[in-house]
Design an enzyme around this catalytic site. Structure first.
Site, PDB file in Angstrom:
ATOM      1  N   ASP A 111     -27.963  31.038   4.367  1.00  0.00           N
ATOM      2  CA  ASP A 111     -26.503  30.964   4.380  1.00  0.00           C
ATOM      3  C   ASP A 111     -26.003  29.694   5.060  1.00  0.00           C
ATOM      4  O   ASP A 111     -24.952  29.155   4.691  1.00  0.00           O
ATOM      5  CB  ASP A 111     -25.946  32.199   5.098  1.00  0.00           C
ATOM      6  CG  ASP A 111     -24.442  32.344   4.926  1.00  0.00           C
ATOM      7  OD1 ASP A 111     -23.908  31.829   3.926  1.00  0.00           O
ATOM      8  OD2 ASP A 111     -23.800  32.976   5.778  1.00  0.00           O
ATOM      9  N   HIS A 131     -21.389  40.469  10.165  1.00  0.00           N
ATOM     10  CA  HIS A 131     -21.595  39.073   9.787  1.00  0.00           C
ATOM     11  C   HIS A 131     -20.259  38.355   9.936  1.00  0.00           C
ATOM     12  O   HIS A 131     -19.391  38.466   9.071  1.00  0.00           O
ATOM     13  CB  HIS A 131     -22.085  39.017   8.333  1.00  0.00           C
ATOM     14  CG  HIS A 131     -22.416  37.648   7.840  1.00  0.00           C
ATOM     15  ND1 HIS A 131     -23.693  37.291   7.435  1.00  0.00           N
ATOM     16  CD2 HIS A 131     -21.663  36.534   7.666  1.00  0.00           C
ATOM     17  CE1 HIS A 131     -23.691  36.024   7.031  1.00  0.00           C
ATOM     18  NE2 HIS A 131     -22.470  35.552   7.154  1.00  0.00           N
ATOM     19  N   HIS A 139     -17.751  34.965  10.721  1.00  0.00           N
ATOM     20  CA  HIS A 139     -17.523  33.525  10.748  1.00  0.00           C
ATOM     21  C   HIS A 139     -16.521  33.236  11.860  1.00  0.00           C
ATOM     22  O   HIS A 139     -15.701  34.090  12.206  1.00  0.00           O
ATOM     23  CB  HIS A 139     -17.008  33.036   9.387  1.00  0.00           C
ATOM     24  CG  HIS A 139     -18.068  32.986   8.340  1.00  0.00           C
ATOM     25  ND1 HIS A 139     -18.391  31.848   7.646  1.00  0.00           N
ATOM     26  CD2 HIS A 139     -18.912  33.949   7.863  1.00  0.00           C
ATOM     27  CE1 HIS A 139     -19.372  32.104   6.787  1.00  0.00           C
ATOM     28  NE2 HIS A 139     -19.703  33.373   6.904  1.00  0.00           N
ATOM     29  N   CYS A 175     -17.459  28.359   4.900  1.00  0.00           N
ATOM     30  CA  CYS A 175     -16.943  29.061   3.746  1.00  0.00           C
ATOM     31  C   CYS A 175     -16.011  28.140   2.981  1.00  0.00           C
ATOM     32  O   CYS A 175     -15.064  27.608   3.562  1.00  0.00           O
ATOM     33  CB  CYS A 175     -16.191  30.323   4.167  1.00  0.00           C
ATOM     34  SG  CYS A 175     -15.470  31.210   2.759  1.00  0.00           S
ATOM     35  N   ASN A 192     -20.822  29.998  10.501  1.00  0.00           N
ATOM     36  CA  ASN A 192     -21.234  31.313  10.967  1.00  0.00           C
ATOM     37  C   ASN A 192     -21.245  31.387  12.488  1.00  0.00           C
ATOM     38  O   ASN A 192     -21.257  30.367  13.183  1.00  0.00           O
ATOM     39  CB  ASN A 192     -22.655  31.598  10.466  1.00  0.00           C
ATOM     40  CG  ASN A 192     -22.741  31.750   8.971  1.00  0.00           C
ATOM     41  OD1 ASN A 192     -22.293  32.737   8.415  1.00  0.00           O
ATOM     42  ND2 ASN A 192     -23.318  30.758   8.305  1.00  0.00           N
TER      43      ASN A 192
END
Length: 297
Positions: free
Chosen positions: A12, A204, A206, A237, A246
């Site tokens: 990711d 998860h 950000h 993102c 992240n």
């Protein structure tokens, strides 16, 4: 208490980098993470290279990867073809990536909110037949750039369907980083009301608005013990221009160490890895802990 860190940096994190990172650098990165004590490292994805050129070397990476005993190396797969490739290369754990909103499902998966399950069902069924563990991600759990706030009931409906397919764990993604502790509380309570306890859930976050650690602490206090994070805070993102990436694994470990919660991760070794990777990427790490400890390493 012990928290499992689900490290997503190699997949990711790196997939958002514009410059393609050499496969040997990726292998060394994963090896360093394992040596630092991380036991779950999402290595790559068998997504079509047209979609994510950065991960076009997935097969080459896995074939030459040094595997450390006791470390899991899950791989993201988008569909049955991705599963075929994962099986060809000896993968023992996969993850699938769903959406909590209609718009993102259509934009990211080219499916409707409901028809995405038609794609996931054979993937999960075949993976389980081959003895693989399957994790599910749900994106846009708190808000969507096109639809705005997402109702917890909608996220629960999607999440329950993924768990019912046979996934062992559901990772709840704050994809654009707008969630707050109140949002986290409401979502976890909504899952609990439908019979899904924190032992089946991961988070998860950000850090777009600087809430990732606060949100994580809220989830931990509600019983969640698996947290996704990315070494050095790499990632981001494309739907949130101000997204800083992240939750940084180092920032998470610093907080957990301070709380007396076990992770098994050597923070100095992990920080040294982030500094090494920052040199390869040609930019400093956004992690506050990496920045603070850089002078000591």
């Amino acid at each position: 208490m012990r928290v499992t860190i689900y490290e997503v940096g190699p997949r990711d994190g790196l997939q958002n980098e514009d410059v393609v990172v050499p496969v040997e650098v990726k292998r060394e990165f994963i090896g360093r993470l394992a040596d630092a004590g991380l036991t779950t490292i999402e290595a790559t994805s068998f997504v079509h290279p047209t979609w994510v050129p950065q991960l076009a070397d997935a097969a080459e990476l896995l074939d030459g990867l040094r595997r450390v005993p006791g470390v899991r190396y899950p791989v993201l797969v988008p569909n049955e073809r991705g599963l075929d490739r994962a099986l060809e290369h000896g993968v023992t754990e996969i993850a699938i990536f769903g959406s909590a909103t209609e718009t993102f499902a259509r934009r990211n998966l080219n499916r409707s909110l409901d028809s995405q399950f038609e794609m996931f069902e054979p993937v999960v069924a075949r993976a389980l037949e081959h003895g693989l563990r399957v994790r599910a991600y749900v994106s846009m759990c708190f808000a969507d750039p096109w639809e705005g706030q997402v109702a917890p009931a909608q996220v629960v409906r999607v999440g329950r369907r993924l768990l019912d397919l046979g996934c062992y764990e559901l990772s709840l993604g704050d994809t654009i980083g707008v969630g707050t502790p109140a949002h986290v509380t409401a979502l976890l309570e909504a899952f609990g009301a439908e019979g899904v306890g924190p032992e089946r859930l991961a988070v998860h976050f950000h850090d777009t608005y600087g809430q990732a650690l606060a949100n994580t602490l809220t989830a931990l206090r509600m019983g969640v013990t698996t947290v996704d994070a990315s070494t050095g805070g790499i990632g981001g993102c494309p739907y949130a221009k101000s997204a800083t990436g992240n939750l940084a694994t180092e920032d998470l470990v610093w907080m957990l160490d301070g709380l007396g919660i076990e992770t098994g991760v050597d923070l100095r070794s992990l920080t040294a890895t982030s500094l090494w990777l920052a040199g390869k990427l040609g930019r400093p790490s956004p992690s506050r802990v990496v920045q603070a400890l850089a002078k000591e390493i």
